[in-house]
Design a protein around this motif. Structure first.
Motif, PDB file in Angstrom:
ATOM      1  N   GLY A 144       0.823  -1.081  -0.076  1.00 44.17           N
ATOM      2  CA  GLY A 144      -0.118   0.007   0.075  1.00 44.17           C
ATOM      3  C   GLY A 144       0.794   1.221  -0.077  1.00 44.17           C
ATOM      4  O   GLY A 144       0.568   2.275  -0.662  1.00 44.17           O
ATOM      5  N   ALA A 145       1.869   1.307   0.755  1.00 41.23           N
ATOM      6  CA  ALA A 145       2.935   2.494   0.727  1.00 41.23           C
ATOM      7  C   ALA A 145       3.553   2.691  -0.281  1.00 41.23           C
ATOM      8  O   ALA A 145       3.528   3.997  -0.929  1.00 41.23           O
ATOM      9  N   SER A 146       3.861   1.582  -0.998  1.00 39.91           N
ATOM     10  CA  SER A 146       4.325   1.813  -2.599  1.00 39.91           C
ATOM     11  C   SER A 146       3.605   2.458  -3.509  1.00 39.91           C
ATOM     12  O   SER A 146       3.893   3.288  -4.440  1.00 39.91           O
ATOM     13  N   LYS A 147       2.222   1.836  -3.433  1.00 44.12           N
ATOM     14  CA  LYS A 147       1.224   2.411  -4.284  1.00 44.12           C
ATOM     15  C   LYS A 147       0.875   3.841  -4.208  1.00 44.12           C
ATOM     16  O   LYS A 147       0.767   4.546  -5.108  1.00 44.12           O
ATOM     17  N   LEU A 148       0.988   4.290  -2.625  1.00 41.98           N
ATOM     18  CA  LEU A 148       0.741   5.566  -2.558  1.00 41.98           C
ATOM     19  C   LEU A 148       1.788   6.394  -3.152  1.00 41.98           C
ATOM     20  O   LEU A 148       1.707   7.541  -3.616  1.00 41.98           O
ATOM     21  N   ALA A 149       2.964   5.798  -2.890  1.00 43.33           N
ATOM     22  CA  ALA A 149       4.155   6.646  -3.502  1.00 43.33           C
ATOM     23  C   ALA A 149       4.109   6.823  -4.933  1.00 43.33           C
ATOM     24  O   ALA A 149       4.343   7.839  -5.333  1.00 43.33           O
ATOM     25  N   CYS A 150       3.573   5.712  -5.609  1.00 42.17           N
ATOM     26  CA  CYS A 150       3.349   6.034  -7.070  1.00 42.17           C
ATOM     27  C   CYS A 150       2.513   7.178  -7.409  1.00 42.17           C
ATOM     28  O   CYS A 150       2.612   7.699  -8.257  1.00 42.17           O
ATOM     29  N   GLU A 151       1.324   7.063  -6.608  1.00 41.43           N
ATOM     30  CA  GLU A 151       0.279   8.153  -6.729  1.00 41.43           C
ATOM     31  C   GLU A 151       0.850   9.661  -6.616  1.00 41.43           C
ATOM     32  O   GLU A 151       0.589  10.473  -7.554  1.00 41.43           O
ATOM     33  N   ALA A 152       1.687   9.858  -5.653  1.00 39.31           N
ATOM     34  CA  ALA A 152       2.530  10.918  -5.160  1.00 39.31           C
ATOM     35  C   ALA A 152       3.309  11.433  -6.491  1.00 39.31           C
ATOM     36  O   ALA A 152       3.402  12.418  -6.801  1.00 39.31           O
ATOM     37  N   LEU A 153       4.250  10.514  -6.918  1.00 38.45           N
ATOM     38  CA  LEU A 153       4.837  10.548  -8.227  1.00 38.45           C
ATOM     39  C   LEU A 153       4.076  11.198  -9.171  1.00 38.45           C
ATOM     40  O   LEU A 153       4.467  12.131 -10.096  1.00 38.45           O
ATOM     41  N   ILE A 154       3.360  10.518  -9.665  1.00 37.87           N
ATOM     42  CA  ILE A 154       2.151  10.824 -10.958  1.00 37.87           C
ATOM     43  C   ILE A 154       1.651  12.391 -10.595  1.00 37.87           C
ATOM     44  O   ILE A 154       1.660  12.957 -11.485  1.00 37.87           O
ATOM     45  N   GLN A 155       1.140  12.643  -9.244  1.00 36.63           N
ATOM     46  CA  GLN A 155       0.484  13.845  -8.955  1.00 36.63           C
ATOM     47  C   GLN A 155       2.006  15.001  -9.382  1.00 36.63           C
ATOM     48  O   GLN A 155       1.457  16.077  -9.963  1.00 36.63           O
ATOM     49  N   ALA A 156       2.836  14.631  -8.773  1.00 35.70           N
ATOM     50  CA  ALA A 156       4.101  15.745  -9.064  1.00 35.70           C
ATOM     51  C   ALA A 156       4.474  15.904 -10.348  1.00 35.70           C
ATOM     52  O   ALA A 156       4.642  17.034 -11.020  1.00 35.70           O
ATOM     53  N   TYR A 157       4.465  14.898 -11.201  1.00 37.25           N
ATOM     54  CA  TYR A 157       4.783  14.967 -12.528  1.00 37.25           C
ATOM     55  C   TYR A 157       3.680  15.780 -13.291  1.00 37.25           C
ATOM     56  O   TYR A 157       3.820  16.673 -14.292  1.00 37.25           O
ATOM     57  N   CYS A 158       2.545  15.488 -12.891  1.00 35.88           N
ATOM     58  CA  CYS A 158       1.448  16.212 -13.570  1.00 35.88           C
ATOM     59  C   CYS A 158       1.391  17.652 -13.224  1.00 35.88           C
ATOM     60  O   CYS A 158       1.457  18.381 -14.213  1.00 35.88           O
ATOM     61  N   ASN A 159       1.766  18.009 -12.105  1.00 40.31           N
ATOM     62  CA  ASN A 159       1.901  19.602 -11.735  1.00 40.31           C
ATOM     63  C   ASN A 159       3.206  20.169 -12.228  1.00 40.31           C
ATOM     64  O   ASN A 159       3.072  21.101 -12.731  1.00 40.31           O
ATOM     65  N   LEU A 160       4.234  19.310 -12.662  1.00 36.93           N
ATOM     66  CA  LEU A 160       5.531  20.072 -12.848  1.00 36.93           C
ATOM     67  C   LEU A 160       5.744  20.135 -14.331  1.00 36.93           C
ATOM     68  O   LEU A 160       6.203  21.054 -14.673  1.00 36.93           O
ATOM     69  N   PHE A 161       5.065  19.082 -14.973  1.00 34.27           N
ATOM     70  CA  PHE A 161       5.355  18.788 -16.474  1.00 34.27           C
ATOM     71  C   PHE A 161       4.251  18.935 -17.284  1.00 34.27           C
ATOM     72  O   PHE A 161       4.369  18.304 -18.450  1.00 34.27           O
ATOM     73  N   GLY A 162       3.016  19.261 -16.796  1.00 30.74           N
ATOM     74  CA  GLY A 162       2.020  19.393 -17.595  1.00 30.74           C
ATOM     75  C   GLY A 162       1.359  18.145 -17.964  1.00 30.74           C
ATOM     76  O   GLY A 162       0.424  18.022 -19.114  1.00 30.74           O
ATOM     77  N   MET A 163       1.294  17.051 -17.264  1.00 37.94           N
ATOM     78  CA  MET A 163       0.920  15.686 -17.628  1.00 37.94           C
ATOM     79  C   MET A 163      -0.600  15.750 -17.178  1.00 37.94           C
ATOM     80  O   MET A 163      -1.063  16.480 -16.322  1.00 37.94           O
ATOM     81  N   LYS A 164      -1.447  14.868 -17.554  1.00 38.46           N
ATOM     82  CA  LYS A 164      -2.745  14.465 -17.113  1.00 38.46           C
ATOM     83  C   LYS A 164      -2.755  12.886 -16.702  1.00 38.46           C
ATOM     84  O   LYS A 164      -2.207  12.193 -17.270  1.00 38.46           O
ATOM     85  N   SER A 165      -3.453  12.867 -15.342  1.00 40.61           N
ATOM     86  CA  SER A 165      -3.458  11.339 -15.081  1.00 40.61           C
ATOM     87  C   SER A 165      -4.688  10.965 -14.655  1.00 40.61           C
ATOM     88  O   SER A 165      -5.700  11.834 -14.107  1.00 40.61           O
ATOM     89  N   TRP A 166      -4.955   9.521 -14.609  1.00 37.86           N
ATOM     90  CA  TRP A 166      -6.473   8.939 -14.053  1.00 37.86           C
ATOM     91  C   TRP A 166      -5.917   7.959 -13.132  1.00 37.86           C
ATOM     92  O   TRP A 166      -5.156   6.929 -13.464  1.00 37.86           O
TER      93      TRP A 166
END
Length: 324
Positions: free
Chosen positions: A151-173
């Motif tokens: 669970g911790a690793s999956k939450l870390a994945c979510e955090a990375l995805i959110q950061a990339y979306c905010n920093l590099f103009g990506m979009k995620s589901w």
């Protein structure tokens, strides 16, 4: 919101249980699909029909091989990222596996996307990120305390995805899913129970006390939920629970399985305790109002979904023999 028809789409874990169903849908949408799978749990035969007709391309690659991921990412329009370690229990024996196969692998996918200017990703997370919540059904807004390395690793994945979306103009589901069952299922409680019952049809060991409350979603409902949200959700970061209208107990699952297998007078033996193993969630029940607001509905109820899973496994006993 994304229109995938005819697009170039990369699917990590695309030879796996859920990933192969995603591939089926993408082929129907006439997408140009590239599958990455190291076949540690995936089955090439799940996508064999598409390979024979040359409707998809396949690479046996590990996401920890960044050069391969970067190369395969070139020219893609969209990414479905499903490849991961799915065995929560194994993570306590090998504490690196969730970090490497989930978190670092997801970083490699995101970095390859950034370098190739690929802007959209759908990520299959887990209800395990909620740990042991005290709100049921559990909404996406619940702030969790982690109880498993998975669970911790999956939450870390979510955090990375959110950061990339905010920093590099990506979009995620992002999808926080309950247990998925159905055709091509090859891991989890239904699978484990059937393997045990094939060895001894008179007795079934149940981890925990059998009273654990769980949710099981039919795989085609899961895929419908994913595509409904990809096609309709408009935010930069879109997080959805994938769950069911209700929940059931592990005892009830055992009863459905034994009945569907035609077994009678099976003795249930319990290991004891309110959870089956360290990190097991004794109660999983997610709020699905957000996804329903986009028009999605569960079409197959839990009991029927489990019965269909049992029938498929009985018709495909090779997987019970091959998978540990």
């Amino acid at each position: 919101m994304a229109n995938l028809s005819g697009k170039k789409v990369l699917v990590t874990g695309g030879a796996g249980f859920i990933g192969s169903h995603i591939v089926d849908r993408l082929v129907d949408l006439k997408c140009k699909v590239t599958v990455i799978d190291n076949l540690s749990s995936g089955q090439k035969r799940f996508i064999q029909e598409h390979l024979k007709s040359k409707k998809i391309s396949f690479s046996k690659s590990d996401l920890l091989n960044f050069k391969a991921v970067k190369r395969l990412m070139r020219g893609q329009d969209f990414v479905f990222h499903l490849a991961a370690n799915a065995d929560i229990r194994y993570g306590t024996a090998n504490t690196k596996v969730d970090l490497e196969q989930n978190t670092i692998a997801t970083y490699n996918v995101l970095e390859a996307m950034r370098l190739n200017n690929v802007k959209e990703i759908a990520f299959f997370s887990s209800s395990a990120i909620y740990g042991e919540p005290y709100i049921f059904p559990t909404p996406e807004s619940f702030l969790p305390v982690q109880t498993s390395l998975y669970g911790a690793s999956k939450l870390a994945c979510e955090a990375l995805i959110q950061a990339y979306c905010n920093l590099f103009g990506m979009k995620s589901w992002i999808y926080r899913s309950v247990s998925i069952v159905g055709e091509r299922y090859q891991h989890g409680v239904v699978f484990d129970f059937m393997k045990k019952l094939n060895k001894n049809p008179h007795e079934l060991e149940i981890l925990g006390n059998g009273k654990q409350k769980k949710s099981f979603l039919y795989v085609k409902d899961c895929v419908n939920g994913i595509f409904t949200s990809v096609e309709n959700a408009k935010d930069s970061v879109n997080i959805f629970n994938l769950g069911t209208e209700g929940h059931t107990t592990v005892d009830r699952v055992a009863q459905i399985i034994t009945a569907q297998m035609g077994l009678k007078d099976v003795m249930f033996k319990y290991s004891g305790g309110e959870r089956g193993w360290p990190g097991d969630q004794p109660f999983v029940y997610l709020a699905i109002n957000k996804l329903k607001g986009l028009g999605w509905r569960q079409s197959v109820r839990t009991d029927e979904a489990i019965r269909r899973t049992v029938d498929w496994l009985r018709e495909n006993e090779w997987i019970l023999r091959e998978r540990r």
